[in-house]
Scaffold this active site. Structure first.
Site, PDB file in Angstrom:
ATOM      1  N   SER A   1       0.871  -1.118  -0.088  1.00  0.00           N
ATOM      2  CA  SER A   1       0.124   0.136  -0.112  1.00  0.00           C
ATOM      3  C   SER A   1       0.821   1.075  -0.104  1.00  0.00           C
ATOM      4  O   SER A   1       0.420   2.314  -0.606  1.00  0.00           O
ATOM      5  CB  SER A   1      -1.061   0.046   1.354  1.00  0.00           C
TER       6      SER A   1
ATOM      7  N   HIS B   1       0.817   4.455   4.350  1.00  0.00           N
ATOM      8  CA  HIS B   1       0.280   4.646   3.126  1.00  0.00           C
ATOM      9  C   HIS B   1       0.376   6.271   3.075  1.00  0.00           C
ATOM     10  O   HIS B   1       0.826   7.010   1.927  1.00  0.00           O
ATOM     11  CB  HIS B   1      -1.627   5.041   3.394  1.00  0.00           C
TER      12      HIS B   1
END
Length: 283
Positions: free
Chosen positions: A175, A227
């Protein structure tokens, strides 16, 4: 390329007002790196499930293995891992981000290895679909070298930020690298703003994908610090790596000698390039 393309709208031909080149269809690369990354992530997940071997290693404290027909590839009980995947011990064994092991056992390689691990089938599918949707288009437009650098450095940047804030749990997933590509798309949209014919659609697409992946960040073994770190790294790298020359500069290559030549990039592009490079080095 059709004007409905969210990434690169094709506007009227023959623009000579100094704006950016808008039709890049003749210069597209063939995408092979992103599909290779997808295959690599799937292979790694299969290896992790093989090593996990739920029927042998699960003691039944959280319930029985899920999908027992898969044998040693069956999933951990949903109470332990609701994403249909391996145990935390298997992920940790094969390179999950673990602050204690990085700091006290000097296993810095985990900052990279965790990028290739996934907590479960759901986690893997969401990330790989997003990677294909975003990465293939970027690779076609900018080539495998720049996209590869974006992917790997963004993943590393996400791991760095995650290791600073997540000290009691492990973390895995692509991610951070994926958000780096999203960040690069945003910076590319900003620095090459005039080549987009459908800016609203491009921004909407980016927003939807970001929201979906941030939602996945609340699930086990996945953290939003990776992220954020990946996104910021990719955003800055995008300003450095994804510049496009002005349309007037491209056209000047076909003009007779002595004709006025436009500068290759605009002033604000140079400013963003310098600022982003400095921030990357300092960061």
């Amino acid at each position: 390329m059709a004007s409905s393309d969210l990434e690169r709208g094709k506007e009227k031909a023959g623009r000579t007002n100094g704006d950016y080149r808008v039709d890049t269809s003749d210069n597209e690369w063939t995408s092979w790196l992103i599909p290779s990354f997808v295959v690599a992530n799937v292979i790694v997940f299969i290896v992790v499930m093989y090593v996990n071997d739920c029927p042998k290693n699960n003691l039944g404290f959280e319930g029985g293995c899920v999908a027992k027909a898969l044998g040693r590839f069956s999933f951990e009980p949903l109470r332990e891992n609701p994403l249909f995947g391996p145990s935390s011990s298997a992920l940790k064994k094969l390179g999950a981000l673990d602050w204690d092991k990085i700091v006290h056992q000097h296993q810095g390689w985990r900052l990279v290895s965790c990028i290739w691990l996934h907590a479960g089938v759901i986690h893997l599918i969401v990330n790989m679909l997003s990677l294909v949707f975003i990465g293939i288009r970027l690779e076609q437009q900018f080539g495998f070298a720049r996209v590869g650098i974006l992917y790997l450095l963004s993943g590393f940047g996400g791991s760095i930020l995650s290791s600073l804030f997540i000290q009691n749990n492990i973390s895995v997933g692509a991610s951070g690298a994926l958000f780096g590509l999203l960040g690069a798309m945003l910076s590319e949209l900003i620095t090459n703003w005039t080549i987009y014919s459908n800016k609203a659609a491009a921004l909407f697409t980016l927003t939807v994908i970001i929201v979906i992946n941030l939602a996945v960040g609340i699930l086990p073994y996945v953290d939003n610090f990776a992220h954020i770190g990946g996104f910021l790294t990719g955003l800055l790298l995008g300003f450095v790596l994804l510049l496009r020359p002005q349309f007037g500069w491209v056209e000047s290559q076909y003009l007779p000698a002595g004709a006025s030549v436009h500068s290759k990039y605009k002033v604000y592009q140079y400013v963003m390039w310098v600022v982003s490079l400095v921030l990357l080095i300092v960061g």
